[in-house]
Write an enzyme that holds these catalytic residues in place. Structure first.
Site, PDB file in Angstrom:
ATOM      1  N   THR A  17     -10.899   2.075   2.373  1.00 20.16           N
ATOM      2  CA  THR A  17      -9.905   2.889   3.081  1.00 20.16           C
ATOM      3  C   THR A  17     -10.270   4.371   3.072  1.00 20.16           C
ATOM      4  OG1 THR A  17      -8.638   2.918   1.046  1.00 20.16           O
ATOM      5  CG2 THR A  17      -7.961   1.333   2.708  1.00 20.16           C
ATOM      6  N   ALA A 260      -7.420  10.866  -6.934  1.00 19.38           N
ATOM      7  CA  ALA A 260      -7.079   9.956  -5.840  1.00 19.38           C
ATOM      8  C   ALA A 260      -8.011  10.237  -4.680  1.00 19.38           C
ATOM      9  CB  ALA A 260      -5.629  10.168  -5.428  1.00 19.38           C
ATOM     10  N   LYS A 261      -7.986   9.301  -3.728  1.00 16.18           N
ATOM     11  CA  LYS A 261      -8.953   9.430  -2.640  1.00 16.18           C
ATOM     12  C   LYS A 261      -8.746  10.696  -1.825  1.00 16.18           C
ATOM     13  CE  LYS A 261      -9.985   4.617  -2.291  1.00 16.18           C
ATOM     14  NZ  LYS A 261      -9.769   3.373  -1.614  1.00 16.18           N
ATOM     15  N   ARG A 262      -7.521  11.239  -1.844  1.00 14.80           N
ATOM     16  CA  ARG A 262      -7.304  12.428  -1.016  1.00 14.80           C
ATOM     17  C   ARG A 262      -8.032  13.652  -1.573  1.00 14.80           C
ATOM     18  NH1 ARG A 262      -2.412  10.950  -2.931  1.00 14.80           N
ATOM     19  NH2 ARG A 262      -1.607  12.154  -4.681  1.00 14.80           N
TER      20      ARG A 262
END
Ligand code: GLU
Length: 290
Positions: A17, A260-262
């Site tokens: 994702t 986190a991915k953000r």
């Protein structure tokens, strides 16, 4: 006669994702190390069910990033193996068969409430995003036990939830965290097994695959401990053997926030572009607590 323990089979289950992040990479590294130390087999399964968030270029980049980091798997996309396909998007018939089994056993119910209905009913804000963020489903929304179930239909247009055994205490011994306990109906409620956009839930797909692929130990982030309790109920409902579990601490940044991915600055791609080497990262992972 003593039956020999089954050979270790571990897995990496990344969701494509976004670009692979340092936090996830560490968990995958731990999983790979545990499989290697046990002389076992490592399986890579791409958790690409979420068509909205999934992008093909992320899936390719994810595999490339993991290889760059020095991780190797013996079964997976592109490698093949006895349990192919290793992309969840290609395994829908297995999930559907499991759903039909839960339906036939009367263990699930259809739910037309929205997420907002649920949040309003419990009267509490709920933060977080991820497979483990389901709020406890209000009991008053549940149809009475034994109410006849509508058929599933060829295309699913409502959420289907597992009816959890209220008050039952569930337990497992985690390889890193030790004894873990939770009470069904209090620590987690009736959870999604299939979504109204006709996509299997993370919980169902994960259990079906870990069981079908003969995984003996699940290594993943400790943000998923509550999901493990939900999954114990699914193993039981589907008559599948329960693997061992090892939940890793999530790496945190200097402010103590979960990576986190953000946080794009900490994607493996960015670090790599800055000249960080795989050996440096692996050393950092090995030194991290836990
Ligand atoms: N697909 C999940 C992730 O990338 C991991 C789920 C699991 O290991 O069970 O965070």
């Amino acid at each position: 006669m003593v039956t020999p323990a089954p050979a270790y089979r571990g897995r990496l289950a990344p969701s494509p994702t976004g670009h692979l992040h340092l936090g996830h990479a560490r968990t995958f590294w731990v999983a790979a190390e545990r499989a290697r130390a046990a002389g076992g087999t490592l399986v890579l399964r791409s958790e690409d069910l979420d068509a909205v968030r999934f992008r093909l270029d992320f899936a390719a980049a994810m595999l490339e990033d993991l290889h760059w980091l020095g991780l190797d798997w013996q079964e997976g996309p592109g490698v093949g193996g006895p349990h192919a396909p290793y992309e969840q998007s290609a395994r829908r018939p297995l999930y559907r068969a499991a759903l039909e089994r839960l339906h036939a056993a009367g263990l699930i119910f259809p739910c037309t409430r929205t997420r907002r209905d649920v949040l309003e009913a419990i009267g509490a804000p709920h933060e977080g995003a991820g497979p483990d963020d389901e709020p406890v489903y209000p009991r008053e929304f549940r149809p009475p036990a034994g109410a006849p179930l509508p058929p599933l239909g060829a295309t699913i247009g409502v959420n289907w939830r597992l009816r959890v055994p209220d008050g039952e205490e569930l337990a497992f011994t985690d390889g890193r965290l030790g004894a873990q306990r939770a009470t069904a109906g209090r620590d987690f409620g009736d959870f999604l097994v299939w979504r109204r956009d006709d996509v299997p839930s993370y919980q169902l797909a994960c259990v079906v695959d870990d069981a079908a692929m003969g995984i003996t130990e699940v290594v993943r982030g400790d943000d998923l401990v509550r999901s493990t309790f939900r999954q114990l109920l699914l193993y039981r409902a589907l008559g599948a053997a329960v693997p061992a579990f090892y939940h890793c601490p999530l790496l945190r940044d200097a402010l103590g926030e979960r990576l986190a991915k953000r946080h794009d600055a900490l994607s493996l791609r960015t670090l790599r572009g800055q000249g960080v080497t795989p050996a440096e990262l692996r050393a950092r992972f090995a030194a991290a607590e836990g």
